[in-house]
Design a protein around this motif. Structure first.
Motif, mmCIF file in Angstrom:
data_model
loop_
_atom_site.group_PDB
_atom_site.id
_atom_site.type_symbol
_atom_site.label_atom_id
_atom_site.label_comp_id
_atom_site.label_asym_id
_atom_site.label_seq_id
_atom_site.Cartn_x
_atom_site.Cartn_y
_atom_site.Cartn_z
ATOM 1 N N TYR A 10 0.850 -1.180 0.000
ATOM 2 C CA TYR A 10 0.000 0.000 0.000
ATOM 3 C C TYR A 10 0.889 1.234 0.000
ATOM 4 O O TYR A 10 1.893 1.273 0.697
ATOM 5 C CB TYR A 10 -0.889 0.025 1.248
ATOM 6 N N VAL A 11 0.496 2.257 -0.751
ATOM 7 C CA VAL A 11 1.314 3.455 -0.872
ATOM 8 C C VAL A 11 0.425 4.690 -0.772
ATOM 9 O O VAL A 11 -0.646 4.739 -1.373
ATOM 10 C CB VAL A 11 2.060 3.478 -2.229
ATOM 11 N N ASN A 12 0.901 5.676 -0.023
ATOM 12 C CA ASN A 12 0.291 6.997 -0.031
ATOM 13 C C ASN A 12 1.098 7.868 -0.970
ATOM 14 O O ASN A 12 2.327 7.829 -0.949
ATOM 15 C CB ASN A 12 0.349 7.641 1.355
ATOM 16 N N ASP B 231 -8.172 -6.279 10.030
ATOM 17 C CA ASP B 231 -9.350 -6.580 9.205
ATOM 18 C C ASP B 231 -9.233 -6.033 7.779
ATOM 19 O O ASP B 231 -10.149 -6.159 6.988
ATOM 20 C CB ASP B 231 -10.623 -6.056 9.874
ATOM 21 N N GLY B 232 -8.087 -5.405 7.443
ATOM 22 C CA GLY B 232 -7.877 -4.867 6.102
ATOM 23 C C GLY B 232 -8.220 -3.398 5.953
ATOM 24 O O GLY B 232 -7.993 -2.810 4.900
ATOM 25 N N THR B 233 -8.772 -2.768 6.989
ATOM 26 C CA THR B 233 -9.082 -1.343 6.934
ATOM 27 C C THR B 233 -7.789 -0.540 6.811
ATOM 28 O O THR B 233 -6.803 -0.830 7.483
ATOM 29 C CB THR B 233 -9.834 -0.893 8.199
ATOM 30 N N VAL B 234 -7.793 0.446 5.938
ATOM 31 C CA VAL B 234 -6.657 1.342 5.753
ATOM 32 C C VAL B 234 -6.984 2.653 6.453
ATOM 33 O O VAL B 234 -7.983 3.295 6.132
ATOM 34 C CB VAL B 234 -6.386 1.600 4.255
ATOM 35 N N ASP B 235 -6.176 3.046 7.417
ATOM 36 C CA ASP B 235 -6.325 4.322 8.112
ATOM 37 C C ASP B 235 -5.232 5.266 7.637
ATOM 38 O O ASP B 235 -4.079 4.867 7.530
ATOM 39 C CB ASP B 235 -6.187 4.152 9.626
ATOM 40 N N VAL B 236 -5.601 6.511 7.370
ATOM 41 C CA VAL B 236 -4.634 7.525 6.956
ATOM 42 C C VAL B 236 -4.855 8.773 7.808
ATOM 43 O O VAL B 236 -5.991 9.209 7.993
ATOM 44 C CB VAL B 236 -4.790 7.893 5.461
ATOM 45 N N VAL B 237 -3.776 9.338 8.334
ATOM 46 C CA VAL B 237 -3.804 10.637 9.003
ATOM 47 C C VAL B 237 -2.792 11.534 8.313
ATOM 48 O O VAL B 237 -1.810 11.061 7.740
ATOM 49 C CB VAL B 237 -3.509 10.542 10.520
ATOM 50 N N TRP B 238 -3.025 12.857 8.348
ATOM 51 C CA TRP B 238 -2.136 13.799 7.669
ATOM 52 C C TRP B 238 -2.330 15.190 8.241
ATOM 53 O O TRP B 238 -3.297 15.469 8.936
ATOM 54 C CB TRP B 238 -2.401 13.815 6.161
ATOM 55 N N ALA C 81 -10.632 6.705 6.695
ATOM 56 C CA ALA C 81 -10.456 5.252 6.669
ATOM 57 C C ALA C 81 -11.074 4.689 5.393
ATOM 58 O O ALA C 81 -12.035 5.236 4.855
ATOM 59 C CB ALA C 81 -11.111 4.615 7.888
ATOM 60 N N LEU C 82 -10.484 3.599 4.933
ATOM 61 C CA LEU C 82 -10.989 2.873 3.767
ATOM 62 C C LEU C 82 -11.244 1.443 4.208
ATOM 63 O O LEU C 82 -10.310 0.713 4.521
ATOM 64 C CB LEU C 82 -9.963 2.908 2.637
ATOM 65 N N GLY D 43 -15.142 1.671 -1.908
ATOM 66 C CA GLY D 43 -14.687 2.386 -3.090
ATOM 67 C C GLY D 43 -14.214 3.806 -2.809
ATOM 68 O O GLY D 43 -13.756 4.480 -3.716
ATOM 69 N N ALA D 44 -14.354 4.252 -1.559
ATOM 70 C CA ALA D 44 -13.945 5.610 -1.205
ATOM 71 C C ALA D 44 -13.611 5.663 0.284
ATOM 72 O O ALA D 44 -14.087 4.843 1.072
ATOM 73 C CB ALA D 44 -15.062 6.601 -1.519
#
Length: 95
Positions: free
Chosen positions: A9-11, A59-66, A84-85, A90-91
């Motif tokens: 996974y990449v940001n 569980d596969g959830t992607v969390d992003v903070v910025w 979170a994704l 899809g979003a």
């Protein structure tokens, strides 16, 4: 970031007319193919987003903070935002 299944996974931080949006891409086949970029931040303006951090939950959830300047009309002061994704979503969630 790589999870226990070998997925990557990449940001991405992009510059352009909006000067800084954060996008997410993933590969589920070791880098042979990549998903289309998915925008993480949902601000309508041209404020800056930067320094994303990524976490993959069991569980596969992607969390992003910025860091994000959208709440400052002078585009200088930073706040921290989150999205979170969920697996199969899809979003990203609203920020």
């Amino acid at each position: 970031m790589r999870n226990g299944n070998g997925d990557v996974y990449v940001n991405q931080y992009r510059t352009g007319p909006d000067e800084g949006d954060i996008f997410f891409v993933e590969t589920l086949d070791g880098g042979a193919t990549w998903s289309n970029p998915l925008r993480v931040n949902d601000d309508p303006g041209t404020n800056d987003q930067s320094h994303p951090w990524l976490d993959i939950k069991p569980d596969g959830t992607v969390d992003v903070v910025w860091y994000d300047t959208r709440t400052d009309p002078n585009d200088r002061l930073l706040n921290v935002f989150f999205a979170a994704l969920g697996l199969g979503a899809g979003a990203f969630t609203p920020n």
